[in-house]
Design a protein around this motif. Structure first.
Motif, PDB file in Angstrom:
ATOM      1  N   ASP A  47       0.775  -1.028   0.119  1.00  0.00           N
ATOM      2  CA  ASP A  47       0.011  -0.019  -0.111  1.00  0.00           C
ATOM      3  C   ASP A  47       0.652   1.343   0.108  1.00  0.00           C
ATOM      4  O   ASP A  47       0.379   2.380   0.205  1.00  0.00           O
ATOM      5  CB  ASP A  47      -0.925   0.065   1.346  1.00  0.00           C
ATOM      6  N   ARG A  48       2.200   1.091  -0.025  1.00  0.00           N
ATOM      7  CA  ARG A  48       3.190   2.395  -0.177  1.00  0.00           C
ATOM      8  C   ARG A  48       4.077   2.376  -1.543  1.00  0.00           C
ATOM      9  O   ARG A  48       3.676   1.481  -2.373  1.00  0.00           O
ATOM     10  CB  ARG A  48       4.029   2.204   1.186  1.00  0.00           C
ATOM     11  N   ARG A  49       4.236   3.554  -1.668  1.00  0.00           N
ATOM     12  CA  ARG A  49       5.026   3.833  -3.106  1.00  0.00           C
ATOM     13  C   ARG A  49       6.257   4.475  -2.758  1.00  0.00           C
ATOM     14  O   ARG A  49       6.674   5.137  -1.933  1.00  0.00           O
ATOM     15  CB  ARG A  49       4.157   4.863  -4.072  1.00  0.00           C
ATOM     16  N   VAL A  50       7.288   4.092  -3.632  1.00  0.00           N
ATOM     17  CA  VAL A  50       8.319   4.839  -3.869  1.00  0.00           C
ATOM     18  C   VAL A  50       8.589   5.415  -5.341  1.00  0.00           C
ATOM     19  O   VAL A  50       8.628   4.457  -6.263  1.00  0.00           O
ATOM     20  CB  VAL A  50       9.710   3.773  -3.614  1.00  0.00           C
ATOM     21  N   LEU A  51       8.983   6.528  -5.379  1.00  0.00           N
ATOM     22  CA  LEU A  51       8.963   7.077  -6.832  1.00  0.00           C
ATOM     23  C   LEU A  51      10.815   7.852  -6.767  1.00  0.00           C
ATOM     24  O   LEU A  51      11.278   8.007  -5.936  1.00  0.00           O
ATOM     25  CB  LEU A  51       8.148   8.152  -6.954  1.00  0.00           C
ATOM     26  N   GLY A  52      11.066   7.851  -7.917  1.00  0.00           N
ATOM     27  CA  GLY A  52      12.472   8.221  -8.294  1.00  0.00           C
ATOM     28  C   GLY A  52      12.489   9.682  -9.128  1.00  0.00           C
ATOM     29  O   GLY A  52      11.383  10.330  -9.231  1.00  0.00           O
ATOM     30  N   VAL A  53      13.547  10.080  -9.520  1.00  0.00           N
ATOM     31  CA  VAL A  53      13.722  11.207 -10.236  1.00  0.00           C
ATOM     32  C   VAL A  53      13.957  11.304 -11.629  1.00  0.00           C
ATOM     33  O   VAL A  53      14.006  12.250 -12.179  1.00  0.00           O
ATOM     34  CB  VAL A  53      15.004  12.123  -9.463  1.00  0.00           C
ATOM     35  N   ILE A  54      14.255   9.944 -12.021  1.00  0.00           N
ATOM     36  CA  ILE A  54      14.788   9.865 -13.385  1.00  0.00           C
ATOM     37  C   ILE A  54      13.435   9.889 -14.278  1.00  0.00           C
ATOM     38  O   ILE A  54      13.349  10.459 -15.342  1.00  0.00           O
ATOM     39  CB  ILE A  54      15.519   8.429 -13.613  1.00  0.00           C
ATOM     40  N   ARG A  55      12.544   9.037 -13.986  1.00  0.00           N
ATOM     41  CA  ARG A  55      11.235   9.135 -15.060  1.00  0.00           C
ATOM     42  C   ARG A  55      10.622  10.418 -15.225  1.00  0.00           C
ATOM     43  O   ARG A  55      10.297  10.591 -16.393  1.00  0.00           O
ATOM     44  CB  ARG A  55      10.262   8.026 -14.501  1.00  0.00           C
ATOM     45  N   PRO A  56      10.447  11.309 -14.195  1.00  0.00           N
ATOM     46  CA  PRO A  56       9.717  12.497 -14.243  1.00  0.00           C
ATOM     47  C   PRO A  56      10.612  13.431 -15.257  1.00  0.00           C
ATOM     48  O   PRO A  56      10.005  14.035 -16.182  1.00  0.00           O
ATOM     49  CB  PRO A  56       9.797  13.127 -12.808  1.00  0.00           C
TER      50      PRO A  56
ATOM     51  N   LEU B 144       0.217  13.536  -6.746  1.00  0.00           N
ATOM     52  CA  LEU B 144      -0.928  13.431  -5.807  1.00  0.00           C
ATOM     53  C   LEU B 144      -2.089  13.701  -6.566  1.00  0.00           C
ATOM     54  O   LEU B 144      -3.068  13.211  -5.889  1.00  0.00           O
ATOM     55  CB  LEU B 144      -0.243  14.402  -4.754  1.00  0.00           C
ATOM     56  N   ASN B 145      -2.048  14.418  -7.640  1.00  0.00           N
ATOM     57  CA  ASN B 145      -3.586  14.962  -8.111  1.00  0.00           C
ATOM     58  C   ASN B 145      -4.036  13.675  -8.652  1.00  0.00           C
ATOM     59  O   ASN B 145      -5.408  13.541  -8.733  1.00  0.00           O
ATOM     60  CB  ASN B 145      -3.295  16.015  -9.078  1.00  0.00           C
ATOM     61  N   ARG B 146      -3.244  12.661  -9.424  1.00  0.00           N
ATOM     62  CA  ARG B 146      -3.802  11.686 -10.013  1.00  0.00           C
ATOM     63  C   ARG B 146      -4.111  10.426  -9.029  1.00  0.00           C
ATOM     64  O   ARG B 146      -4.665   9.389  -9.344  1.00  0.00           O
ATOM     65  CB  ARG B 146      -2.787  11.161 -11.044  1.00  0.00           C
ATOM     66  N   HIS B 147      -3.603  10.686  -7.646  1.00  0.00           N
ATOM     67  CA  HIS B 147      -3.636   9.697  -7.014  1.00  0.00           C
ATOM     68  C   HIS B 147      -4.245  10.010  -5.585  1.00  0.00           C
ATOM     69  O   HIS B 147      -3.516  10.239  -4.713  1.00  0.00           O
ATOM     70  CB  HIS B 147      -2.360   8.907  -6.524  1.00  0.00           C
ATOM     71  N   PRO B 148      -5.681  10.526  -5.537  1.00  0.00           N
ATOM     72  CA  PRO B 148      -6.189  11.284  -4.498  1.00  0.00           C
ATOM     73  C   PRO B 148      -6.133  10.258  -3.042  1.00  0.00           C
ATOM     74  O   PRO B 148      -6.223  10.697  -1.956  1.00  0.00           O
ATOM     75  CB  PRO B 148      -7.464  11.513  -4.999  1.00  0.00           C
ATOM     76  N   GLY B 149      -6.122   8.959  -3.350  1.00  0.00           N
ATOM     77  CA  GLY B 149      -6.071   7.972  -2.234  1.00  0.00           C
ATOM     78  C   GLY B 149      -4.816   8.108  -1.458  1.00  0.00           C
ATOM     79  O   GLY B 149      -4.851   8.358  -0.281  1.00  0.00           O
ATOM     80  N   MET B 150      -3.736   8.376  -2.419  1.00  0.00           N
ATOM     81  CA  MET B 150      -2.328   8.574  -1.559  1.00  0.00           C
ATOM     82  C   MET B 150      -2.176   9.953  -0.938  1.00  0.00           C
ATOM     83  O   MET B 150      -1.747  10.125  -0.021  1.00  0.00           O
ATOM     84  CB  MET B 150      -1.318   8.235  -2.625  1.00  0.00           C
ATOM     85  N   GLU B 151      -2.671  10.927  -1.850  1.00  0.00           N
ATOM     86  CA  GLU B 151      -2.527  12.253  -1.420  1.00  0.00           C
ATOM     87  C   GLU B 151      -3.496  12.447   0.052  1.00  0.00           C
ATOM     88  O   GLU B 151      -3.045  13.297   0.896  1.00  0.00           O
ATOM     89  CB  GLU B 151      -3.256  13.266  -2.300  1.00  0.00           C
ATOM     90  N   ALA B 152      -4.489  11.816   0.115  1.00  0.00           N
ATOM     91  CA  ALA B 152      -5.277  12.052   1.195  1.00  0.00           C
ATOM     92  C   ALA B 152      -4.418  11.234   2.734  1.00  0.00           C
ATOM     93  O   ALA B 152      -4.955  11.827   3.842  1.00  0.00           O
ATOM     94  CB  ALA B 152      -6.594  11.301   1.165  1.00  0.00           C
ATOM     95  N   GLN B 153      -3.667  10.426   2.484  1.00  0.00           N
ATOM     96  CA  GLN B 153      -2.619   9.742   3.457  1.00  0.00           C
ATOM     97  C   GLN B 153      -1.458  10.814   4.042  1.00  0.00           C
ATOM     98  O   GLN B 153      -1.115  10.487   4.973  1.00  0.00           O
ATOM     99  CB  GLN B 153      -2.292   8.633   3.061  1.00  0.00           C
ATOM    100  N   CYS B 154      -1.306  11.790   2.986  1.00  0.00           N
ATOM    101  CA  CYS B 154      -0.333  12.661   3.468  1.00  0.00           C
ATOM    102  C   CYS B 154      -0.545  13.673   4.267  1.00  0.00           C
ATOM    103  O   CYS B 154      -1.406  14.504   4.114  1.00  0.00           O
ATOM    104  CB  CYS B 154       0.448  13.250   2.122  1.00  0.00           C
ATOM    105  N   SER B 155      -0.071  13.812   5.582  1.00  0.00           N
ATOM    106  CA  SER B 155      -0.222  14.696   6.703  1.00  0.00           C
ATOM    107  C   SER B 155       0.095  16.128   6.365  1.00  0.00           C
ATOM    108  O   SER B 155       1.129  16.325   5.505  1.00  0.00           O
ATOM    109  CB  SER B 155       0.110  14.608   7.813  1.00  0.00           C
ATOM    110  N   ARG B 156      -0.772  17.139   6.766  1.00  0.00           N
ATOM    111  CA  ARG B 156      -0.484  18.459   6.284  1.00  0.00           C
ATOM    112  C   ARG B 156      -0.168  19.302   7.563  1.00  0.00           C
ATOM    113  O   ARG B 156      -1.217  19.776   8.160  1.00  0.00           O
ATOM    114  CB  ARG B 156      -1.461  18.918   5.603  1.00  0.00           C
TER     115      ARG B 156
END
Length: 274
Positions: free
Chosen positions: A96-105, A228-240
């Protein structure tokens, strides 16, 4: 009240702070935890397996701190570890967690900057050897020719505070000349290491003015905002709470001194024992 679930940002040392700085500027509302593996840096000269093991260990620590999303703000870790972590580890370790990198973007949009379709990459030896940029750019822009140049002296120049000194000129000019000698048609150059933006004044001084020089900070920040805009479920879990926390695996005093070069203001970090 929402549970503390910051966005994790990992780097082998200090350079990822340039990525974090851009992310915080773009998305200041979220909480962030930065982890620099300064005790085992540099990653650029290490084997694929070693970088993978080190990166995975640090990602696990960030997960333990509550992170649901981790950004590998390190080109070497993105090149040598990200695919294995995404495909081999996350499915059973933390599906249920995600790891992203800097190359693809970066590779998704780099073709938008080049008219000649000849692009240069300035990076660490590890990133160049991985050929990750060649593979990823080919996926999105198969018509683009990519030329690479490893710059092994650039990170030490920055971390030893010599990046503004006259002595750095030789090494900056040397690698720019070597890259451009591969093709006179290069019109876009990517700084594929998060340390290199600190050398930007010298890089621009020795780079022909018609060539576009790209740093990754804003690119990665915009990509994260889109994710985060395309994955609202993940975005909702990020504390603010707009909270920033820094960790280092080495001396906190040294981290604070060096990190201020990248962050722009003093940074206080806690020690993480691996």
């Amino acid at each position: 009240m929402q549970e503390y679930q910051p966005i994790g940002v990992f780097d082998s040392g200090y350079g990822g702070l340039t990525i974090l700085k851009s992310i915080v500027s773009k998305l200041p509302q979220y909480d962030y935890v930065y982890l620099g593996d300064n005790a085992r840096t540099p990653y650029g000269t290490r084997s694929f397996d070693t970088v993978y093991q080190y990166t995975l260990e640090c990602v696990r620590h960030l997960f333990d701190m509550g992170c649901r999303l981790v950004i590998l703000a390190c080109n070497t870790a993105s090149a040598k570890a990200l695919r294995n972590i995404q495909q081999l580890d996350l499915p059973h370790m933390a599906p249920d967690r995600r790891v992203l990198g800097v190359i693809r973007p970066t590779t998704e949009i780099i073709g938008e900057y080049s008219r000649s379709r000849h692009i240069g990459i300035l990076a660490t030896r590890g990133t160049v050897t991985s050929e990750s940029y060649l593979v990823e750019i080919e996926k999105f822009f198969p018509d683009i020719a990519v030329y690479q140049e490893a710059c092994p002296m650039w990170v030490p120049l920055v971390e030893n505070g010599e990046h503004t000194s006259p002595g750095a000129d030789y090494f900056v000019r040397q690698h720019i000349d070597r890259l451009l000698s591969q093709s006179p048609a290069i019109d876009t150059v990517l700084l594929a290491c998060t340390h290199y933006p600190l050398l930007l004044p010298k890089i621009k001084a020795f780079m022909p003015e018609q060539i576009t020089v790209l740093s990754q900070g804003d690119i990665v920040a915009n990509s994260l905002a889109d994710y985060l805009n395309r994955h609202p479920g993940m975005e909702a879990q990020c504390s603010r709470q707009s909270k920033l926390t820094f960790y280092t695996t080495d001396s906190t005093e040294e981290f604070g001194r060096q990190a201020s070069l990248f962050w722009g203001t003093p940074v206080e970090a806690s020690k993480l024992t691996l």
